[in-house]
Enzyme design. Structure first.
Site, short mmCIF file in Angstrom:
data_model
loop_
_atom_site.label_atom_id
_atom_site.label_comp_id
_atom_site.label_asym_id
_atom_site.label_seq_id
_atom_site.Cartn_x
_atom_site.Cartn_y
_atom_site.Cartn_z
N SER A 91 -33.41 63.62 -17.36
CA SER A 91 -33.37 63.05 -18.71
C SER A 91 -34.62 63.46 -19.48
CB SER A 91 -33.17 61.54 -18.63
OG SER A 91 -32.89 61.00 -19.91
N HIS A 200 -27.17 58.62 -22.83
CA HIS A 200 -26.32 59.68 -22.29
C HIS A 200 -24.82 59.36 -22.45
CE1 HIS A 200 -29.81 61.81 -20.86
NE2 HIS A 200 -30.25 60.70 -20.30
#
Length: 319
Positions: A91, A200
């Site tokens: 991430s 996400h």
């Protein structure tokens, strides 16, 4: 010959005090913190060292703080003579990996991460979203459940962290409906995550658009060493690819299992986690048990992998 990869953690790995030992004992790490502070326009270093915890956990603060801690760890590794042959980040950790790969300068990485944290925080405040970690079911079954409950709302597979550990993300009612169905289908555990938004997932579309605009004018170079993008789990080799994958990453999945599997298939057997905590080292040991995974968030004592390095055990953790 051992092929060494550096990996960089994402949100959830933060802890008050992270990077302080590097700052106090390694001039190169001290300088890295100073550069992040300057690029961000605020004292990210103090946030890392002193918190408080509630402030550090705010997305707009967590992301630049993690980036700073990773930059300090990277600087300390390089000062000790350790250089990776490939990199990857989970991430927001992908930005630190891009600095390590030479695709971003530290200053540009800090500026982009500062904007990313703010954009994701803004998106989260405008949507009712959450996340949950699903243990023991396969990603295919989890994806099917997400489709089954899409009449309730948006919910998708967000993080494929390790065998038996997948994170879903989406609108709160849809995630809650998915949790019940996943339990009925045999999930060993489904753990709601304490997060401020549905990261996400499509609920981050506004943040993704913001980052696309930022990246259009960012100073990005072709990576000098192999780096794997979260959303594709494939190597990215050009600045144009970096811009595209980072834009998509905010609202797209983190394909961590495939990322590590690709590195292992290409001969990488030793991984150093640069930054706060040991989440990624734990995940890597589950993905590739034969590999060596070292979590490094304290001072290097020595000059290479054969000399003492402060390492941590690798319990199962949620990323």
């Amino acid at each position: 010959m051992t092929k060494l990869a550096f990996v960089f953690p994402g949100q959830g790995a933060q802890t008050v005090g992270m990077g302080r030992d590097f700052y106090d004992n390694c001039p190169e790490a001290h300088a890295a913190f100073d550069k992040v502070d300057s690029a961000a326009g605020r004292r990210i270093s103090i946030l890392c060292f002193d918190g408080p915890d509630a402030t550090l956990k705010e997305t707009a603060n967590t992301q630049p703080a993690l980036f700073a801690a990773s930059m300090a760890s990277l600087a300390a590794c390089r000062a000790a003579g350790l250089e990776p042959s490939a990199v990857a980040g989970h991430s927001v950790g992908e930005y630190a990996a891009l600095v390590a790969a030479g695709a971003l300068t530290l200053e540009e990485g800090a500026r982009l991460v500062e904007r990313r944290g703010a954009a994701m925080s803004e998106s989260a405040s405008e949507t009712s979203g959450t996340m949950a970690a699903v243990l023991s079911l396969t990603p295919d079954v989890i994806a099917e459940v997400c489709v089954e409950v899409n009449h309730v709302g948006v919910v998708v597979v967000a993080n494929l962290n390790a065998p038996g550990q997948t994170v879903i993300s989406g609108e709160t009612p849809a995630v809650e409906a998915a949790i019940e169905l996943l339990k009925a289908k045999g999930a060993k555990r489904v753990v709601p995550l304490v997060v401020s938004g549905a990261f996400h997932s499509p609920l981050m579309a506004m943040a993704a658009a913001s980052m696309q605009r930022e990246l259009r004018f960012a100073e990005v170079s072709d990576p000098a060493i192999p780096i794997i993008a979260n959303v594709t789990a494939q190597y990215e080799t050009t600045a144009a690819e970096v811009r595209e994958t980072l834009s998509a990453q905010v609202a797209g999945p983190v394909r961590w299992v495939e990322t590590i599997e690709l590195l292992v298939a290409d001969g990488y057997s030793t991984f150093i986690e640069c930054g706060s905590g040991n989440v990624l080292a734990g995940l890597i040991k589950r993905i590739a048990p034969e590999s060596t995974a070292i979590a490094l968030d304290d001072v290097l004592a020595g000059d290479g992998l054969d000399l003492p390095i402060l390492a941590h055990p690798h319990p199962d953790q949620l990323a």
